[in-house]
Design an enzyme around this catalytic site. Structure first.
Site, PDB file in Angstrom:
ATOM      1  N   HIS A 233       0.932  -1.104  -0.052  1.00  0.00           N
ATOM      2  CA  HIS A 233       0.168   0.120   0.030  1.00  0.00           C
ATOM      3  C   HIS A 233       0.964   1.219  -0.077  1.00  0.00           C
ATOM      4  O   HIS A 233       1.816   1.376   0.614  1.00  0.00           O
ATOM      5  CB  HIS A 233      -1.034  -0.049   1.319  1.00  0.00           C
ATOM      6  N   ARG A 276      -3.556   1.115  -3.970  1.00  0.00           N
ATOM      7  CA  ARG A 276      -3.006  -0.352  -4.178  1.00  0.00           C
ATOM      8  C   ARG A 276      -3.589  -0.919  -5.408  1.00  0.00           C
ATOM      9  O   ARG A 276      -4.615  -0.083  -5.845  1.00  0.00           O
ATOM     10  CB  ARG A 276      -3.232  -1.094  -2.962  1.00  0.00           C
ATOM     11  N   LYS A 279      -7.248  -0.621  -6.866  1.00  0.00           N
ATOM     12  CA  LYS A 279      -8.143   0.363  -6.185  1.00  0.00           C
ATOM     13  C   LYS A 279      -8.139   1.649  -6.986  1.00  0.00           C
ATOM     14  O   LYS A 279      -7.910   1.850  -7.931  1.00  0.00           O
ATOM     15  CB  LYS A 279      -7.690   0.426  -4.810  1.00  0.00           C
ATOM     16  N   ASP A 282      -6.645   8.519  -5.752  1.00  0.00           N
ATOM     17  CA  ASP A 282      -7.257   9.297  -4.758  1.00  0.00           C
ATOM     18  C   ASP A 282      -6.135  10.162  -4.460  1.00  0.00           C
ATOM     19  O   ASP A 282      -4.811  10.038  -4.546  1.00  0.00           O
ATOM     20  CB  ASP A 282      -7.214   8.643  -3.375  1.00  0.00           C
ATOM     21  N   CYS A 284      -4.721  12.082  -2.052  1.00  0.00           N
ATOM     22  CA  CYS A 284      -3.570  12.025  -1.268  1.00  0.00           C
ATOM     23  C   CYS A 284      -2.593  11.118  -1.479  1.00  0.00           C
ATOM     24  O   CYS A 284      -1.374  11.332  -1.067  1.00  0.00           O
ATOM     25  CB  CYS A 284      -4.406  11.589   0.249  1.00  0.00           C
ATOM     26  N   TYR A 285      -2.693  10.085  -2.262  1.00  0.00           N
ATOM     27  CA  TYR A 285      -1.511   9.305  -2.958  1.00  0.00           C
ATOM     28  C   TYR A 285      -0.569  10.023  -3.620  1.00  0.00           C
ATOM     29  O   TYR A 285       0.374   9.616  -4.316  1.00  0.00           O
ATOM     30  CB  TYR A 285      -1.928   8.086  -3.567  1.00  0.00           C
ATOM     31  N   ASP A 337     -10.175  14.197  -2.311  1.00  0.00           N
ATOM     32  CA  ASP A 337      -9.605  12.730  -2.683  1.00  0.00           C
ATOM     33  C   ASP A 337     -10.061  12.483  -4.087  1.00  0.00           C
ATOM     34  O   ASP A 337      -9.126  12.237  -5.062  1.00  0.00           O
ATOM     35  CB  ASP A 337     -10.324  11.590  -2.177  1.00  0.00           C
ATOM     36  N   ASP A 344     -11.120  18.196   2.814  1.00  0.00           N
ATOM     37  CA  ASP A 344     -10.652  18.217   4.213  1.00  0.00           C
ATOM     38  C   ASP A 344      -9.220  18.597   4.200  1.00  0.00           C
ATOM     39  O   ASP A 344      -8.535  18.489   3.338  1.00  0.00           O
ATOM     40  CB  ASP A 344     -10.891  16.666   4.656  1.00  0.00           C
ATOM     41  N   HIS A 347      -6.512  15.811   2.803  1.00  0.00           N
ATOM     42  CA  HIS A 347      -6.248  15.883   1.630  1.00  0.00           C
ATOM     43  C   HIS A 347      -5.740  17.203   0.739  1.00  0.00           C
ATOM     44  O   HIS A 347      -5.033  17.204  -0.212  1.00  0.00           O
ATOM     45  CB  HIS A 347      -7.615  15.673   0.833  1.00  0.00           C
TER      46      HIS A 347
HETATM   47  C1  FPP Z   1      -6.219   2.175   3.115  1.00  0.00           C
HETATM   48  O1  FPP Z   1      -7.337   2.803   2.954  1.00  0.00           O
HETATM   49  C2  FPP Z   1      -5.354   3.035   3.942  1.00  0.00           C
HETATM   50  C3  FPP Z   1      -4.297   2.155   4.760  1.00  0.00           C
HETATM   51  C4  FPP Z   1      -4.402   0.688   4.983  1.00  0.00           C
HETATM   52  C5  FPP Z   1      -3.301   3.183   5.533  1.00  0.00           C
HETATM   53  C6  FPP Z   1      -2.714   4.201   4.609  1.00  0.00           C
HETATM   54  C7  FPP Z   1      -1.671   4.867   5.420  1.00  0.00           C
HETATM   55  C8  FPP Z   1      -0.924   6.023   5.265  1.00  0.00           C
HETATM   56  C9  FPP Z   1      -1.806   6.756   4.483  1.00  0.00           C
HETATM   57  C10 FPP Z   1       0.182   6.597   5.813  1.00  0.00           C
HETATM   58  C11 FPP Z   1       0.163   7.073   7.095  1.00  0.00           C
HETATM   59  C12 FPP Z   1       1.556   7.572   7.294  1.00  0.00           C
HETATM   60  C13 FPP Z   1       1.781   8.295   8.581  1.00  0.00           C
HETATM   61  C14 FPP Z   1       3.141   8.997   8.596  1.00  0.00           C
HETATM   62  C15 FPP Z   1       1.104   7.825   9.823  1.00  0.00           C
HETATM   63  P1  FPP Z   1      -8.679   2.608   2.236  1.00  0.00           P
HETATM   64  O2  FPP Z   1      -8.896   0.971   1.988  1.00  0.00           O
HETATM   65  O3  FPP Z   1      -9.659   3.319   2.812  1.00  0.00           O
HETATM   66  O4  FPP Z   1      -8.035   3.095   0.916  1.00  0.00           O
HETATM   67  P2  FPP Z   1      -7.422   2.625  -0.614  1.00  0.00           P
HETATM   68  O5  FPP Z   1      -9.080   1.937  -1.005  1.00  0.00           O
HETATM   69  O6  FPP Z   1      -7.073   3.848  -1.320  1.00  0.00           O
HETATM   70  O7  FPP Z   1      -6.471   1.568  -0.263  1.00  0.00           O
HETATM   71 ZN    ZN Z   2      -7.101  10.004   0.338  1.00  0.00          ZN
END
Ligand code: FPP
Ligand code: ZN
Length: 411
Positions: A233, A276, A279, A282, A284-285, A337, A344, A347
């Site tokens: 991820h 990942r 998916k 977004d 934030c990535y 996102d 927010d 993001h």
């Molecule tokens: C999946 O969310 C998200 C995670 C499993 C964790 C993500 C980790 C970070 C963003 C890093 C954090 C960093 C620090 C420094 C604390 P989801 O399933 O809602 O999203 P997805 O569908 O995009 O995978």
């Molecule tokens: Zn996000």
């Protein structure tokens, strides 16, 4: 050197060829992907037909007003973030520094006083005053204080106690729990290494076994999962790579497999990144994934890969900027996102951070800017390891280097 004003990728006729093809296998995932692509297409179309907009525009003033207000007042919807208040300080302060709009002295001092109240008697910071110490708000608080960068801000951090807190969450196998009795995952190793390296409290034993534990989190996909055996991820991959860079052990990772994994996470049609495989895109990535490329570039360069570009990161920098500018801006300020989602501060911070990474190549003497739209879209650069201004990192490191590394008391 700067590069600007070529036709946009999203306006090119070939862009549609990049759309997702379900090959007649309809699944929940394929339907969601197609829906997102339709919303993104709508955002790109709206830009194409708006004759008044020749280039995508970063709504600086609107973002600035949204962020400034957030430092003083938060709506009810933020009550769920009551255990993440240092994060709110960091997300807003970092967004403001990227926009080149630091807070005034009084606001900065108020934030220092607030973070003092979040610091725990036994070291580390909690999510709010009176809360238990936790590595995530500790990371956010230290970053926020380093962005402020005044003596008052640096003096908030009790380094001796912070080191005690880090030892209290250190595990015999090299990993860290997020808090005493809490969960282990790769975020904690990054939060610990980030605050310890910025404040000069790294002892010879603090990160013993940590690189060996982190490399176990890199899986067959090439990316890094939260713990050994988990799905790769972007959030965890950034944390895993950044902690290895801080500990100067990045060569222990399979960097080529990591590069292949992360570059495959940039979406062909949308231009932004997914977190990942399979998916959705977004905003934030834009930082968690695209922010890996400067780290990888440096690591591969150090490893003797001299065929690397000296002007561009290994992702489509313009496509990412188009996604952020055309699909992730709320018209009243703040970023998000994907189209249809609300804005927010999280993001806003990570969309702007990713936009900055996509605009600025290099470091030190070797700099190359790729700015989509007018030069007024240009953000300040960000440090790829800590995600605060590079000069704020240098200033904090210089400040804390003058202080001795605290000695751990033997009990
Ligand atoms: C999946 O969310 C998200 C995670 C499993 C964790 C993500 C980790 C970070 C963003 C890093 C954090 C960093 C620090 C420094 C604390 P989801 O399933 O809602 O999203 P997805 O569908 O995009 O995978
Ligand atoms: Zn996000």
């Amino acid at each position: 050197m700067a590069e600007r004003s070529e036709p946009l990728r999203c306006c090119h006729k070939d862009h549609f060829k990049e759309k997702f093809k379900d090959e007649d296998v309809v699944t929940v995932t394929s339907v969601e992907q197609e829906t997102v692509e339709l919303n993104v297409e709508e955002a790109y179309d709206a830009f194409r037909i708006d004759q008044s907009m020749l280039q995508p525009v970063l709504q600086r003033e609107k973002h600035f007003q949204y962020l400034k207000k957030g430092l003083k007042h938060l709506s009810e919807s933020y009550s769920c973030l009551d255990a993440s208040r240092p994060w709110l300080c960091y997300w807003i302060l970092h967004s403001l520094e990227l926009l080149g709009e630091p807070p005034d002295e009084c606001t900065a001092s108020n934030i220092c006083q607030f973070l003092t109240r979040c610091q725990c008697p036994n070291g580390g910071f909690g999510g709010g005053p009176g809360q238990e110490p936790h590595l995530a708000p500790t990371y956010a608080a230290v970053n926020a204080l380093c962005i402020i960068g005044t003596e008052e801000a640096y003096n908030v951090i009790n380094r001796e106690k912070l080191l005690e807190f880090l030892y209290s969450v250190k595990q015999p196998n090299g990993s860290f729990t997020m808090h005493v009795g809490g969960e282990v995952d790769v975020r904690s190793t990054y939060c610990a290494a980030s605050v310890a390296s910025l404040t000069n409290i790294i002892t010879p034993t603090l990160f013993e076994g940590t690189p060996e534990w982190v490399i176990r989190c890199q899986n067959w996909e090439g990316g890094i999962g939260g713990v050994p055996g988990m799905e790769a991820h972007g959030g965890y991959t950034f944390c895993g790579m950044a902690v290895m860079v801080i500990l100067k052990k990045e060569w222990m990772l399979d960097l080529r497999a990591l590069l292949r994994w992360v570059t495959s996470r940039q979406m062909r049609f949308e231009g932004g990144f997914q977190g990942r495989c399979n998916k959705l895109v977004d905003g934030c990535y834009s930082f968690w994934q695209a922010g890996l490329l400067p780290l990888l570039h440096r690591a591969l360069y150090a490893d003797g890969k001299n065929s690397l570009s000296m002007t561009h990161w290994m992702f489509h920098q313009k496509a990412l900027q188009e996604y952020i500018l055309l699909c992730c801006q709320n018209s009243t300020g703040g970023l998000l996102d994907k189209p249809g989602k609300s804005r927010d501060f999280y993001h806003t911070c990570y969309c702007l951070s990713g936009l900055s990474v996509a605009q600025h190549f290099g470091g030190g003497e070797l700099l190359h800017e790729v700015i989509v739209g007018d030069v007024t879209n240009r953000l300040e650069p960000t440090h790829p390891i800590y995600n605060i201004g590079p000069e704020k990192v240098a200033q904090a490191v210089m400040h804390f280097l003058k202080l001795p590394v605290p000695q751990m008391k033997k009990n």
